[in-house]
Design a protein around this motif. Sequence first.
Motif, short mmCIF file in Angstrom:
data_model
loop_
_atom_site.label_atom_id
_atom_site.label_comp_id
_atom_site.label_asym_id
_atom_site.label_seq_id
_atom_site.Cartn_x
_atom_site.Cartn_y
_atom_site.Cartn_z
N GLN A 118 -52.34 11.26 -10.42
CA GLN A 118 -53.62 11.07 -9.75
C GLN A 118 -53.97 9.59 -9.64
N ALA A 146 -57.34 8.35 -7.97
CA ALA A 146 -58.59 8.90 -8.45
C ALA A 146 -59.79 7.98 -8.24
N LYS A 204 -63.57 12.88 -3.57
CA LYS A 204 -62.59 13.58 -4.39
C LYS A 204 -61.64 14.37 -3.50
N GLU A 212 -57.95 16.07 -7.46
CA GLU A 212 -59.00 15.73 -8.42
C GLU A 212 -59.96 16.90 -8.65
N LYS A 213 -60.21 17.67 -7.62
CA LYS A 213 -61.07 18.85 -7.76
C LYS A 213 -60.42 19.89 -8.68
N ASN A 270 -58.27 19.20 -11.02
CA ASN A 270 -58.31 18.64 -12.36
C ASN A 270 -59.68 18.84 -13.03
N ASP A 271 -60.76 18.59 -12.30
CA ASP A 271 -62.11 18.73 -12.84
C ASP A 271 -62.39 20.16 -13.29
N MET A 313 -59.93 20.75 -16.68
CA MET A 313 -60.09 19.94 -17.88
C MET A 313 -60.91 20.60 -19.00
N ILE A 317 -52.94 17.90 -11.57
CA ILE A 317 -53.92 17.52 -12.59
C ILE A 317 -53.48 16.27 -13.35
N THR A 318 -54.38 15.70 -14.16
CA THR A 318 -54.08 14.45 -14.85
C THR A 318 -53.18 14.68 -16.05
#
Length: 537
Positions: free
Chosen positions: A14, A17, A22, A26-27, A29-30, A33, A489-490
Motif C-alpha cells: 500500500q 496510502a 482512499k 485501503e478500504k 485494509n481499514d 485491521m 492489505i497492509t
Amino acid sequence: MVTRFRFQETSTAQGFASSIEKGLDEKINDAFMPFAVWWEKLILSEVDLFGMGIPVVLILLILGALFFTLYFGFVNLRHFPTAIQVVRGKFDELEQEAKRLKPVVYEVDGNLKGTIKDEGHLGEVNHFQALATAVSGTVGLGNIALVAVAISIGGPGATFWMILAGLLGMSTKFVECTLGVKYRDIDSKGTVFGGPMYYLSRGLKEKGLGLLGKFLAMVFAVLCVGASFGGGNAFQSNQAAAQIMGSFGLSGPATGTIIGLVFALFSGIVIIGGIKRIAKVTEKVVPLMAILYVGASLFIIFSKIELVDDVFRLILSEAFEPVATISGGFVGVMIQGFRRAAFSNEAGAGSAAIAHSAVNTAYPASEGLVGLLEPFIDTVLVCSMTAVVIILFNMDGTFIYGNVVNGEALFQDGSRLGGVNITSLAFESSINGSSYVLMIAVCMFAFSTILSWSYYGLQAWKYLFGRGKLTDLTYKLLFLVFTVLGAAITLDAVIKFSDAMILALVFPNMIGLLILFPKVKKELAQYIALITKTVSK
C-alpha cells in the motif's frame, strides 16, 4: 548509503496510502485491521515472567520442543544422517516387504464411514515429494520478510534464538509427522486424509479421551482453515505484491488487488489438481527457488567474508546483551527470535503433518525422520542466511535496530521500510540489480507456500464438512479470495492476523503431542530396529 528510489514509495503493498482519496486496497485494509488486532491480542495473551509479558503460546512451544529433544535422546541430531538416507530412498526396500501385509479395517465415524487402512495403498507421494511439499509450505516469505522484521525489532541477537528454536523444533516436527502417518486415513482409492485432526481424534480415543480428542480435532481444523487463509496465503501474496511493486515502482488505488488476482489465477490452476499435482509442482519449484535464493545469499556472504566473523560476534553478544532499543532486554530479543522461527518453520503447529501424512510408507517413524529436516532447512539454513545478509547490510547503521512502527524500521535518512523490502535493499546493496532476482525468488516462495497451504486448509475443511466435490470447490474459491485480499492489505494487518492464526494451532496440537508421544517412541524403536537388521544383512 544505498540508493532506494525503487522502494521508498512502496514500503508495503500500500505504498500509495498517502493519496487523498482512499483506493480499493485501503478500504479493504481499514475493514480488516480491527479484526486482526483483536485476534492477535487473544492468541498472544501473556503471562508475567522475568519482569515482562511473555506469550503463553511461546512458553508452550519452547518447553514442549525442549522436552521432546531430551525425551527422544536428541533425535534431531542423532538421527539426522538417517533422515537424509530415508529421503534418498536407501531404505525403500522395507516398504516393498510391508505391502504384503493384509488390510486392516479402521473403526470410523461420520464422514469417515466406509474407509479403510489398505496396505495396498500406502500413500500418494514419495518421501522427497512429501518433504518438498511440506518445505514449500514453511520455506516461504517468513524466511525473507519476517526475518527482516525480527532483526529490525530485536537486532542481530534475534538470529541466535531463531537458530535455537529451529534446532529444538526439529524434535517437535519429528513427533507430529510420525503421528500424522500413524493415524491417517486412506480410502480404497489410495487417497490420504491426515494431519492433527486425525491423530487428535483417534489417538486420544485410544487413551480413553475420545471427547477431548474430538473437541481438539475440531478446534484444530477450524484454526487450520483460518491459518491457510492467513499465514499460508494472505501474507504470501501481500509480500509478493510488495516486492513486485517495489521493484517496478508501481502504485495505484488497486494495484495490490490486481497482483493478487494474478496470483489467485495461477494458484487456482494448480490446486484444482489436488496433492499429486501440488507435489509435482513443488518438487520442481522448491529446489529451484532454494538454489536461486541460497545461491544469491552465499554470494553476498562470501563477497563480504571479512565481515562475517564480526556478524557472528554481534549475533552471540547481542543475544544476551542487546543494543537494540527493545523492551525486556535479552528476553525481548529471545521472544522475537522464537516467535519468527515458530511462524517460519511451524514446528508445533502441526500443519506440516498434513503433507507428510500423504507419503507412501508403512512406517510412520520413517516420515517423522524426514519431517525433522524441515526446520533445519527452513530456519537453521535459510533464515540464518537471510539474517546474516541483513546484518551485513546494516553494519554501518543504515537502519536503527528496535525502532519499528507497524512492521517498518526507521532508516537514518528518515524513511521507513518493512518486511521484504528491507531484505531487498540488503541484496541490492551487494549485487546491483539483485532486487529483481529476489523478486523472482519471492514470487516462487509465495506461490509454493500458497499451494501447500491450500492442501492443508482443504484437508481441515474436509474434516469439518465432508469430502464431496462441492465442499472442495467452496473451500478453494474462499482460499483464492484471501489470495487477493492479502495483496490488498497492509503488512502490519497481515502480520497480526497471520502470526496469530499460525500460533493458534499450537494449543490443540501440542496438547495432543504431549499425550501421544509414547506412541512415537514405539514407532521409532520399531523402524530403527528394521533399519539395523537391513544394514547388518
